[in-house]
Scaffold this active site. Structure first.
Site, PDB file in Angstrom:
ATOM      1  N   HIS A 126     125.955  20.351  18.777  1.00  0.00           N
ATOM      2  CA  HIS A 126     125.956  21.517  19.661  1.00  0.00           C
ATOM      3  C   HIS A 126     124.540  21.961  19.960  1.00  0.00           C
ATOM      4  O   HIS A 126     123.695  22.014  19.060  1.00  0.00           O
ATOM      5  CB  HIS A 126     126.697  22.674  18.981  1.00  0.00           C
ATOM      6  N   CYS A 183     124.336  19.461  24.851  1.00  0.00           N
ATOM      7  CA  CYS A 183     124.606  20.047  26.154  1.00  0.00           C
ATOM      8  C   CYS A 183     123.340  20.547  26.827  1.00  0.00           C
ATOM      9  O   CYS A 183     122.332  20.823  26.185  1.00  0.00           O
ATOM     10  CB  CYS A 183     125.548  21.246  26.005  1.00  0.00           C
TER      11      CYS A 183
END
Lengths: 204, 201
Positions: A126, A183
């Protein structure tokens, strides 16, 4: 009226507190690099220049991730990035629950565990918990994967941004390759639409 | 008063919006929520479910890693549990020879490889369709192999029509930031309501 206000405050604090806590928890598998006793690991070199015979241990071990039946979420490796002074615990799999623990190792027909022969190892994390500093990594930086008592050093060749449904990144590779994904944009609030890819090859 | 109601309503819509964006599979699902096996399989793969991770219990009683087998197939490259996955539509699956094996019969890729080598199979000679992508390595795909029933990353290889595509990039964003922000907004809103009340009394 007073009740609505109270309810909002209570719900607000509970929500912020709970997600804040989970957010904090997600960052717990990252730490600064500790000066480590070098006897515990052997640095692995790419095939061809390996002189010592510790290859007998790795020759019999399969490299395809699908050859292993680890429980998803099991801590199976470490990733060290001196350039940003961080090291990460790596867990098996990249499902939602595993990524909540920290960096995950992609398990699929296209990917392998770190090894000196060939293949593609993909680690994902993440961007707002573990891979927050990935934007500071540059080409030429060294990524070290510690797996099964051995260290594998990869040098970053390429860094690029692509969209979330790009399926040309996680593919089979002949040369031993390490890819990190997270991301992008890093500061996005919510489901970021793009992916940040860092890729390197195993050093001789 | 009207203004307040309107802004509260707007807030609820925002919350609803956040929930929609960030909580992908919040609602409980059963097999009846899908029309076909492939739809259920796609949902399953999107959420990285597996035999050990099946919160909606879509894999029923047999726990073989194939959800909602009772649903009809949509006729496309289906993940048919009785036969191997095929990229093309040849129906040799239905007329399998007596000694047919599929990847489920082997505990590992090595075992399948040994069987393959013993019988002199190759990418061009693969009557049992163990080497779906034709690279002379049989039973690579996790959802065919019995040794790895909980494989989560072998996504939609059978549902996709092109063989060149690689794996899906994992979903590496979390909703922590949005929910924390939302929580703070609610707290501030509640707090300001208190203040407004006091002012008007």
């Amino acid at each position: 009226m007073k009740y609505i206000a109270t309810a909002l405050v209570v719900i607000g604090i509970a929500l912020a507190g709970w997600s804040g806590f989970q957010w904090w928890q997600g960052t717990q598998s990252v730490s600064e690099i500790e000066p480590e006793a070098q006897e515990s690991t052997e640095t692995v070199q790419a095939a061809g220049t390996d002189k010592e015979n510790h290859s007998s241990q790795t020759v019999n071990q399969p490299i395809q991730t699908l050859s292993y039946d680890h429980e998803h979420g099991k801590n199976i490796a470490k990733l060290k990035i001196p350039a940003i002074n961080q090291q990460f615990e790596v867990f098996w799999g990249t499902g939602e629950d595993t990524l909540d623990k920290g960096v995950g190792m992609y398990v699929s027909k296209w990917t392998t565990v770190p090894n000196k022969k060939k293949g593609h190892t993909v680690l994902s994390g993440h961007r707002d918990t573990v891979f927050t500093e990935l934007g500071d990594i540059k080409k030429g930086d060294i990524l070290t994967a510690v797996y099964n008592g051995k260290e594998y050093n990869y040098k970053v060749d390429k860094i690029w941004i692509t969209d979330a449904d790009d399926r040309t990144v996680i593919v089979k590779k002949d040369q031993p390759t390490l890819t990190l994904t997270t991301c992008y944009p890093f500061d996005f609030i919510g489901n970021a639409p793009d992916r940040y890819i860092i890729q390197g090859h195993l050093l001789n | 008063m009207k203004k307040l109601i309107v802004s509260l309503f707007a807030l609820l819509m925002t919350i609803g919006g956040f929930s929609g964006v960030n909580v992908a599979s919040a609602a409980d699902k059963n097999c009846s929520d899908f029309d076909t096996k492939e739809e259920a399989q796609a949902f399953w793969d999107d959420n990285n479910y597996s035999v050990g991770n099946d919160p909606h219990d879509l894999d029923g009683n047999d726990n073989d890693g194939v959800p909602c087998e009772s649903l009809p197939s949509d006729g496309s490259n289906a993940n048919n549990e009785e036969n191997n996955n095929t990229e093309d539509q040849q129906s040799t699956e239905e007329t399998t020879p007596a000694a047919d094996k599929d990847c489920k019969h082997f505990a590992s890729q090595e075992e399948a490889q040994a069987y393959w080598d013993e019988n002199g199979f190759t990418a061009g000679n693969d009557p049992q369709r163990l080497d779906r992508d034709g690279d002379s390595i049989p039973c690579e795909d996790g959802d065919e192999s019995a040794a790895n029933p909980s494989d989560e990353q072998s996504t939609s290889d059978s549902e996709e029509t092109t063989a060149q595509q690689g794996g899906e990039l994992p979903n590496t964003s979390t909703s922590y930031a949005s929910y924390t922000l939302l929580g703070l907004i609610l707290t501030v809103l509640g707090g300001s309501l208190f203040v407004i009340r006091k002012r008007f009394q």
